[in-house]
Write a protein that holds these residues in place. Structure first.
Motif, PDB file in Angstrom:
ATOM      1  N   VAL A  55       0.831  -1.212   0.000  1.00 58.60           N
ATOM      2  CA  VAL A  55       0.000   0.000   0.000  1.00 58.60           C
ATOM      3  C   VAL A  55       0.865   1.262   0.000  1.00 58.60           C
ATOM      4  N   GLY A  56       2.133   1.100  -0.344  1.00 60.65           N
ATOM      5  CA  GLY A  56       3.038   2.239  -0.396  1.00 60.65           C
ATOM      6  C   GLY A  56       2.684   3.178  -1.538  1.00 60.65           C
ATOM      7  N   GLY A  57       3.164   4.403  -1.450  1.00 61.68           N
ATOM      8  CA  GLY A  57       2.958   5.378  -2.513  1.00 61.68           C
ATOM      9  C   GLY A  57       1.596   6.031  -2.526  1.00 61.68           C
ATOM     10  N   ARG A  58       0.828   5.854  -1.477  1.00 63.17           N
ATOM     11  CA  ARG A  58      -0.522   6.424  -1.411  1.00 63.17           C
ATOM     12  C   ARG A  58      -0.624   7.608  -0.454  1.00 63.17           C
ATOM     13  N   GLY A  59       0.507   8.025   0.098  1.00 61.05           N
ATOM     14  CA  GLY A  59       0.483   9.161   1.022  1.00 61.05           C
ATOM     15  C   GLY A  59       0.123   8.792   2.445  1.00 61.05           C
ATOM     16  N   ILE A  60       0.117   7.504   2.748  1.00 63.71           N
ATOM     17  CA  ILE A  60      -0.270   7.047   4.083  1.00 63.71           C
ATOM     18  C   ILE A  60       0.741   7.498   5.127  1.00 63.71           C
ATOM     19  N   ALA A  61       2.016   7.309   4.861  1.00 60.45           N
ATOM     20  CA  ALA A  61       3.047   7.713   5.829  1.00 60.45           C
ATOM     21  C   ALA A  61       2.957   9.210   6.098  1.00 60.45           C
ATOM     22  N   ALA A  62       2.750  10.004   5.059  1.00 62.41           N
ATOM     23  CA  ALA A  62       2.622  11.456   5.238  1.00 62.41           C
ATOM     24  C   ALA A  62       1.426  11.788   6.124  1.00 62.41           C
ATOM     25  N   ASP A  63       0.299  11.095   5.919  1.00 63.71           N
ATOM     26  CA  ASP A  63      -0.883  11.354   6.754  1.00 63.71           C
ATOM     27  C   ASP A  63      -0.638  10.952   8.206  1.00 63.71           C
ATOM     28  N   LEU A  64       0.053   9.833   8.419  1.00 62.70           N
ATOM     29  CA  LEU A  64       0.379   9.414   9.779  1.00 62.70           C
ATOM     30  C   LEU A  64       1.253  10.466  10.465  1.00 62.70           C
ATOM     31  N   VAL A  65       2.293  10.914   9.769  1.00 62.15           N
ATOM     32  CA  VAL A  65       3.222  11.880  10.359  1.00 62.15           C
ATOM     33  C   VAL A  65       2.537  13.225  10.576  1.00 62.15           C
ATOM     34  N   ARG A  66       1.769  13.683   9.601  1.00 60.85           N
ATOM     35  CA  ARG A  66       1.057  14.959   9.750  1.00 60.85           C
ATOM     36  C   ARG A  66       0.134  14.907  10.973  1.00 60.85           C
ATOM     37  N   THR A  67      -0.580  13.807  11.137  1.00 63.15           N
ATOM     38  CA  THR A  67      -1.469  13.667  12.295  1.00 63.15           C
ATOM     39  C   THR A  67      -0.668  13.664  13.591  1.00 63.15           C
ATOM     40  N   GLY A  68       0.455  12.946  13.599  1.00 66.72           N
ATOM     41  CA  GLY A  68       1.311  12.924  14.786  1.00 66.72           C
ATOM     42  C   GLY A  68       1.841  14.304  15.142  1.00 66.72           C
ATOM     43  N   LEU A  69       2.298  15.038  14.138  1.00 63.26           N
ATOM     44  CA  LEU A  69       2.838  16.379  14.393  1.00 63.26           C
ATOM     45  C   LEU A  69       1.747  17.360  14.813  1.00 63.26           C
ATOM     46  N   ASP A  70       0.576  17.251  14.195  1.00 60.29           N
ATOM     47  CA  ASP A  70      -0.533  18.119  14.595  1.00 60.29           C
ATOM     48  C   ASP A  70      -0.983  17.815  16.021  1.00 60.29           C
ATOM     49  N   THR A  71      -0.967  16.547  16.396  1.00 57.31           N
ATOM     50  CA  THR A  71      -1.299  16.159  17.769  1.00 57.31           C
ATOM     51  C   THR A  71      -0.263  16.715  18.736  1.00 57.31           C
ATOM     52  N   ALA A  72       1.005  16.606  18.376  1.00 51.98           N
ATOM     53  CA  ALA A  72       2.080  17.148  19.219  1.00 51.98           C
ATOM     54  C   ALA A  72       1.873  18.646  19.436  1.00 51.98           C
ATOM     55  N   ARG A  73       1.569  19.363  18.384  1.00 50.81           N
ATOM     56  CA  ARG A  73       1.345  20.808  18.498  1.00 50.81           C
ATOM     57  C   ARG A  73       0.159  21.105  19.436  1.00 50.81           C
TER      58      ARG A  73
END
Length: 101
Positions: A55-73
């Protein structure tokens, strides 16, 4: 349209935050994807991003990281990007630089 523009235009997944397991998670087509972290006080160390190649190449890792960083903020956490993907994401998205411990 560039790949960055397509990624920005794509709706963000409703990534789940499993606080007890210290991870952000998403299941795509039956494949479990994660962003793992440890928490020491108000410092979250992002240690591993895992997305199966099926399921690579679908932007999943970016969504996981964005959510993690937004939660951290939102929680007032500082972050340590120990995972190379997270570090690269932050380099590509300088709006998150202020979170780095």
């Amino acid at each position: 349209m560039s790949s960055e523009s397509r990624a920005a235009a794509r709706p963000t997944r409703a990534v789940r935050h499993d606080e007890a397991a210290h991870r952000f998670e998403w299941t795509e087509d039956g494949h479990f994807c994660v962003l793992d972290y440890t928490l020491d006080g108000k410092v979250a160390s992002f240690t591993h991003t895992g997305v199966p190649s099926a399921v690579g190449g679908r932007g999943i890792a970016a969504d996981l990281v964005r959510t993690g960083l937004d939660t951290a903020r939102a929680r007032g956490w500082r972050i340590r990007p120990l995972c190379s993907y997270v570090a690269a994401f932050i380099r590509r998205h300088p709006e998150y630089q202020d979170l780095v411990d």
